[in-house]
Design an enzyme around this catalytic site. Structure first.
Site, short mmCIF file in Angstrom:
data_model
loop_
_atom_site.label_atom_id
_atom_site.label_comp_id
_atom_site.label_asym_id
_atom_site.label_seq_id
_atom_site.Cartn_x
_atom_site.Cartn_y
_atom_site.Cartn_z
N HIS A 24 -4.61 67.73 -8.89
CA HIS A 24 -5.27 67.49 -9.18
C HIS A 24 -6.78 67.95 -8.30
CE1 HIS A 24 -4.38 63.50 -9.95
NE2 HIS A 24 -3.65 63.07 -9.13
N ASP B 248 5.86 60.05 -11.76
CA ASP B 248 4.51 58.68 -11.42
C ASP B 248 4.64 57.45 -13.16
OD1 ASP B 248 3.73 60.21 -11.98
OD2 ASP B 248 2.60 60.72 -10.74
ZN LIG Z 1 0.38 61.79 -9.88
#
Ligand SMILES: [Zn+2]
Length: 402
Positions: free
Chosen positions: A152, A278
């Site tokens: 990110h 995830d």
């Molecule tokens: Zn993630």
């Protein structure tokens, strides 16, 4: 030497446990709720390491040469200033350098504890070392078990638990030292790999493919129409934003219709994987339904592709990203590492039966198929750049002081 004759590589730096991500009050802080530990704790990495060791995987012999070790433990190192500058602005590095002394919020949902920047540099350095070992031929493929995650983090901003873009810096290393003209980044973390995408958005030297849950994090990011930009970058970014509830068939169809054909079209010399776990059935930060067998399939097919490719020669570097279910991430990471080496340990995933039995796992839903087919239609636009060596120059990164 055949790619399969080389060992796989593994790197883990204990400093990753020292990153203090603080406390979490939830998405909507509320004075009536006491804070809980942050989602990004050291536990998942430590549990993965313990699983890899307890299963015996890290000490298993090479499957083709019983007298040779299957794994090469790679030396630890810290990303240098120049390596960081290949993916990040000087202002960003100075910002993290300041926070390293006092701690604080580094950007958008990116806590930086005292000393966390040092840890992030070790995480990025681990990914760079892994990629270097793959590119130099020391290893066939490998796994970097790192924290904090990186996909990110943007050039100028820390985001989503990520301070530095581990994968982008590792890719830049392959470009700078090995002149690779075609690197593919495959991101199956459930969140969009916005940082990696943005850093390579205008380049055809890096193909970025991200499969993620639509509208998760970052909220308005990772749409189908984000396909790269500029005279050379257009068509070299593919997003597959699956809707919440995607299961095994949705993901496998994505893999077979988009990811593998995109790799075949691009003909990469190196594949770097942003491996987040995830999208698993039990993860608290997503609404997807994957099991360890799905991550096993992803890895098996990537390794087979890379081993059979004259350009890639087995080069697959897997870098750990997210994954927040303490008890399930270890089974997913074990499956990936088993497939990298091409062996199975005695460990069996006790959760698979329940995951596989859920309704919808064997169905390709029309709303998911629509997204997948749109992404698949982009593959025909991918043309491998007609050059053998990358031409990227980072003059600014060579000009400032450490
Ligand atoms: Zn993630």
């Amino acid at each position: 030497m055949s790619p399969t004759a080389r060992p796989s590589g593994f790197i883990f730096d204990e400093r990753c446990l020292d990153h203090n991500s603080g406390l979490l009050e939830g998405d909507l802080p509320c004075p009536y709720l006491e804070p809980t530990p942050h989602m990004d704790t050291p536990a998942t990495r430590l549990r993965v390491l313990n699983m890899l060791q307890a299963s015996g995987l890290l000490s298993i012999p090479h499957p083709e040469m019983p007298d040779a070790p299957g794994w090469l433990r790679l030396p630890l190192r810290v990303a240098t200033h120049r390596e960081m500058r290949r993916a990040h602005s000087l202002a960003h590095i100075r910002h993290l350098t300041r926070l390293n002394l006092i701690g604080g919020e580094a950007g958008d949902e990116a806590p930086c504890g005292i000393g966390s920047f040092d840890v992030a540099r070790a995480a990025a350095g681990s990914c760079i070392e892994l990629v270097d070992a793959v590119c130099s031929g020391r290893i066939r493929n490998g796994y970097a078990l790192v924290r904090p995650a990186g996909h990110h983090a943007e050039r100028d901003r820390a985001r989503g638990y990520c301070l530095l873009s581990n994968v982008a810096m590792a890719v830049r290393h392959a470009q700078a030292h090995y002149k690779f003209a075609r690197v593919a980044v495959v991101d199956f973390d459930v969140h969009h790999g916005n940082g990696t995408q943005s850093i390579f958005y205008d380049s055809d030297a890096v193909l970025t493919v991200s499969i993620h849950q639509a509208g998760n994090y970052p909220r308005k990011s990772g749409e189908l129409d984000e396909r790269g930009a500029g005279p050379s970058g257009a068509s070299y970014n593919i997003n597959v934003p699956l809707w919440p509830g995607a299961g095994q068939t949705d993901y496998k169809t994505t893999w077979d219709r988009v990811v593998l054909p995109a790799l075949k079209a691009y003909d990469p010399q190196l594949i770097v994987v942003s491996a987040g776990f995830d999208a698993s059935f039990y993860d608290p930060l997503s609404r997807m339904m994957l099991g360890s067998n799905d991550y096993r399939y992803f890895t098996r097919t990537l390794v087979d592709f890379a081993d059979a490719s004259a350009s890639c020669q087995g080069r697959v570097a897997v870098c750990h990203e997210g994954g927040y279910c303490d008890y399930y991430v270890p089974f997913c990471a074990l499956a990936v590492c088993e497939e990298l080496l091409g062996v199975r340990t005695d460990v069996r995933d006790p959760f698979l039966a329940e995951i596989n039995s859920h309704p919808g796992q064997d169905t390709l839903f029309a709303h998911q198929a629509s997204v997948i087919e749109q992404a698949a239609s982009f593959v025909s636009d991918i043309v491998p750049p007609a050059r053998d060596q990358v031409e990227v120059v980072w003059s600014e990164a060579d000009s400032d002081e450490e």
